[in-house]
Write a protein that holds these residues in place. Structure first.
Motif, short mmCIF file in Angstrom:
data_model
loop_
_atom_site.label_atom_id
_atom_site.label_comp_id
_atom_site.label_asym_id
_atom_site.label_seq_id
_atom_site.Cartn_x
_atom_site.Cartn_y
_atom_site.Cartn_z
N GLY A 116 0.70 -1.35 0.04
CA GLY A 116 0.12 0.12 0.10
C GLY A 116 0.83 1.38 0.08
O GLY A 116 2.31 1.16 0.36
N ALA A 117 0.10 2.38 -0.13
CA ALA A 117 0.78 3.88 -0.11
C ALA A 117 1.51 4.06 1.39
O ALA A 117 2.23 4.94 1.43
CB ALA A 117 -0.17 4.74 -0.46
N ASP A 118 1.15 3.11 2.10
CA ASP A 118 1.38 3.34 3.40
C ASP A 118 2.83 2.35 3.62
O ASP A 118 3.38 2.34 4.86
CB ASP A 118 0.45 3.13 4.63
CG ASP A 118 -0.18 1.79 4.57
OD1 ASP A 118 0.20 0.88 3.22
OD2 ASP A 118 -1.09 1.21 5.08
N GLY A 119 3.19 1.47 2.73
CA GLY A 119 4.43 0.63 3.08
C GLY A 119 3.64 -0.61 3.59
O GLY A 119 4.85 -1.47 3.59
N GLN A 120 2.55 -1.11 3.92
CA GLN A 120 2.32 -2.36 4.33
C GLN A 120 2.00 -3.26 3.33
O GLN A 120 1.24 -3.08 2.35
CB GLN A 120 1.26 -2.06 5.47
CG GLN A 120 1.35 -1.48 6.46
CD GLN A 120 0.39 -1.48 7.74
OE1 GLN A 120 -0.53 -2.10 7.43
NE2 GLN A 120 0.49 -0.61 8.98
N VAL A 121 2.38 -4.46 3.55
CA VAL A 121 1.82 -5.69 2.71
C VAL A 121 0.79 -6.32 3.12
O VAL A 121 0.59 -6.58 4.13
CB VAL A 121 3.07 -6.66 2.69
CG1 VAL A 121 2.81 -7.72 1.63
CG2 VAL A 121 4.51 -6.34 2.51
N ARG A 122 -0.30 -6.36 1.92
CA ARG A 122 -1.66 -6.64 2.49
C ARG A 122 -1.91 -7.38 1.08
O ARG A 122 -1.55 -7.64 0.07
CB ARG A 122 -2.42 -5.64 2.61
CG ARG A 122 -2.38 -4.50 1.74
CD ARG A 122 -3.64 -3.28 1.94
NE ARG A 122 -3.49 -2.99 3.36
CZ ARG A 122 -2.71 -1.92 3.48
NH1 ARG A 122 -2.05 -1.20 2.66
NH2 ARG A 122 -2.44 -1.36 4.75
#
Length: 322
Positions: A116-122
């Motif tokens: 994501g744009a927040d750097g989290q892998v999902r």
């Protein structure tokens, strides 16, 4: 694509190879006529200079890609410069599954995720290796990794992200034949995996292009991964060989303006020549010749030169009649 090997945290008898790849958008670029490209490009640049939302950012980037395909050189330059892939902050703590390690077994897992744009892998899912021991633990490890997000002109965006994890016993290597057999096994077990088909097609291209399965492998890889420049170029070359020049040019065109690969340019030139587009064919073959690496074998360089001469002769204007 980033490739690396790591041993940290593993028993001394095991290691893994990890390859990771990011894609900014699954959508192909819109089609533009050359005369439309400058205005569309100007609007996209104006959007990226502001404070757009993520949808607007991705739309602007797609417009820049479309302007590049339409032949606008400055759009191609910006497209290559604007996108920056994710950068790892805290890597996935992958572990060689103990049962495989004890057996000295090779294994392969592929996980398709989004960062994501927040750097989290999902939103991860298992593409290959669903029945292997340790797959859920390694999937969870990927989702716990953290990244600096991908950016387009400095704006954070979400991207598709694929982890390819290859578990290799310490001190063991596969022979060329074993690599090919493993590649074949992967497509049998994972017939919808673009990674598996791309791997098989590349293995055959490198080591056994005369294999009867090679054309099917290339076609399947291109069907599953149409944004792979290699698969598109190989498919286009096969189409050229069968006289299907228009679909060949259609396959390779999205990669043409951003490519510095002589083979891609040669393929486009052959398709254009088949369509009697002499000026374009000469230009692409000339560029291919200019980009030939000095270290390439002399016979291959000479083959490119001869093809350019063939086009020059065939496309020469007929003498004017009195």
């Amino acid at each position: 694509m980033e490739s690396f090997q790591v041993k940290k945290g593993l028993p001394s008898t095991g290691m893994w190879d990890v390859a990771i790849g990011a894609e900014v958008s699954p959508k192909p670029p819109r089609k533009l006529e050359p005369e439309q490209a400058p205005l569309v490009f100007e609007e996209a640049v104006r959007t990226l200079r502001g404070t757009p939302g993520e949808d607007a950012i991705l739309s602007a980037f797609q417009d820049i890609a479309a302007a590049c395909v339409a032949g606008l050189a400055e759009a191609c330059r910006l497209e290559s410069e604007a996108f920056s892939g994710p950068a790892v902050i805290s890597p996935a703590a992958l572990t060689y599954p103990e049962p495989l390690l004890r057996q000295g077994a090779f294994a392969f897992m592929v996980f398709h995720c989004r960062i994501g744009a927040d750097g989290q892998v999902r939103d991860c899912k298992v593409v290959e290796g669903a029945r292997l021991p340790g797959v859920e633990e390694n999937l969870a490890a990927c989702q716990l990794a953290r990244y600096r997000p991908a950016t387009i002109s400095g704006h954070p965006v979400s991207v598709d992200y694929t982890f390819h994890v290859r578990f290799v016993p310490e001190g063991r290597t596969l022979t060329r034949h074993q690599e090919q057999e493993w590649a074949r096994l992967r497509v049998r077990q994972n017939p919808e995996s673009r990674s598996a088909w791309l791997n098989l097609a590349r293995e055959l291209a490198k080591n056994d292009p005369g294999d009867p399965l090679y054309p099917q492998a290339v076609a399947r890889a291109y069907f599953l991964a149409p944004r792979s420049g290699w698969a598109a170029s190989e498919t286009a070359w096969q189409l050229v060989q069968s006289g299907q020049y228009a679909p060949a040019l259609s396959a390779v065109r999205p990669f043409l303006r951003r490519s510095h690969n002589p083979y891609v340019l040669e393929t486009a030139a052959a398709a254009q020549f088949g369509l009697k587009q002499c000026t374009a064919a000469l230009a692409e073959q000339q560029k291919a010749v200019e980009l030939l690496p000095a270290e390439w074998p002399a016979p291959e360089r000479e083959r490119f030169q001869r093809k350019l001469q063939d086009y020059q002769s065939a496309c020469a204007a007929p003498p004017a009649t009195p």
